[in-house]
Design an enzyme around this catalytic site. Sequence first.
Site, PDB file in Angstrom:
ATOM      1  N   ILE A  89      21.079  22.076  45.967  1.00  0.00           N
ATOM      2  CA  ILE A  89      22.061  22.683  45.482  1.00  0.00           C
ATOM      3  C   ILE A  89      21.396  23.892  44.491  1.00  0.00           C
ATOM      4  O   ILE A  89      20.427  23.030  43.526  1.00  0.00           O
ATOM      5  CB  ILE A  89      22.709  21.453  45.118  1.00  0.00           C
ATOM      6  N   GLU A 125      18.691  14.046  44.287  1.00  0.00           N
ATOM      7  CA  GLU A 125      19.791  13.528  43.479  1.00  0.00           C
ATOM      8  C   GLU A 125      19.526  12.866  42.938  1.00  0.00           C
ATOM      9  O   GLU A 125      20.218  13.429  41.434  1.00  0.00           O
ATOM     10  CB  GLU A 125      21.183  13.408  44.941  1.00  0.00           C
ATOM     11  N   ASP A 174      20.877  16.324  53.267  1.00  0.00           N
ATOM     12  CA  ASP A 174      23.133  16.070  53.466  1.00  0.00           C
ATOM     13  C   ASP A 174      22.890  17.070  55.568  1.00  0.00           C
ATOM     14  O   ASP A 174      23.614  16.247  56.410  1.00  0.00           O
ATOM     15  CB  ASP A 174      23.693  16.592  52.454  1.00  0.00           C
ATOM     16  N   GLY A 214      20.421  18.801  49.298  1.00  0.00           N
ATOM     17  CA  GLY A 214      21.378  19.362  49.937  1.00  0.00           C
ATOM     18  C   GLY A 214      20.873  19.946  51.028  1.00  0.00           C
ATOM     19  O   GLY A 214      21.491  19.211  52.240  1.00  0.00           O
ATOM     20  N   ASP A 261      26.053  13.485  48.024  1.00  0.00           N
ATOM     21  CA  ASP A 261      27.381  13.003  48.159  1.00  0.00           C
ATOM     22  C   ASP A 261      28.002  13.607  49.370  1.00  0.00           C
ATOM     23  O   ASP A 261      29.077  13.624  49.417  1.00  0.00           O
ATOM     24  CB  ASP A 261      28.536  13.388  47.139  1.00  0.00           C
TER      25      ASP A 261
END
Length: 283
Positions: free
Chosen positions: A79, A157, A137, A134, A165
């Site tokens: 991110i 994270e 993810d 991310g 998340d």
Amino acid sequence: MQLLKELTLESLEETRYEHLTLKVNEHVATVTLSRPDKANALNMRLWAEVGQVFEAIDQVAEIRVAILAGEGKHFCGGIDLAEFSAIFTAKRDCEGRFRERLRRQILAMQNSFTAIERCRVPVIAAVHGAVIGGAIDMITCCDMRYASCDAKFSIREIDIGMTADVGTLQRLPKIIPDGIMRELAYTGREFGAEEARGMGLVNAVAGDKSALDMLVGEVAAQIASKAPLAIRGTKEMILFSRDHSVEEGLNYIATWNSAMILSDDIQQAMKARMTRTAPEFKN
């Protein structure tokens, strides 16, 4: 009732994105994250474009497989922390409404990555350099993952004080052993390509980025040569069976094949096998 219209390849190729590129060749779509000066860090624009491009790929019949890659030295550094930190300084007229908007933002980010998973064609991640936060993810939404030997992974994270998340904690336990997943999520430690291969996160490791591109291209070409309806059905069944019981999965495939098994693809495949020629499938 009007049938759903598929997006044309021409209109897809005419679409321009700010932070990624899309190329289609021989039924293979290559999506490349393109913020190389920022290690392809995920700002909100790139995050949205990932979802948009895979939703579009899903609608193009000519595309039979997709590759997800990164431009520059790294696949994706996670991110964009500059945008993330802006959350804490945003004006809040009402705390409850602000948090409701934040929840919708997180759900939208989740949906962008879920578009990769829902895309009806197999998606192959080709990763190199940093694969952080991310990015984990994102690649867990892909069907397969291949890495160059310089790839470095981390569920980062935890090191910025948050819980992942947008999919890692939900999808990664379906890919690697639970205990290893927990260790990586709790510690945030970095691990390399060979360790990722050993735990089952990546299928294979290539010597460098060039070798990685060649390897992934060969796998994609092999998939693209198969019967499109069979590939789409196989992906549908794998995803369904992952989240349902064996009995439910068997019932679903019985229904699916009763509808799809009489396709032209089977006749073409059987004819090609008997004549020892390469089959030519409709899109």
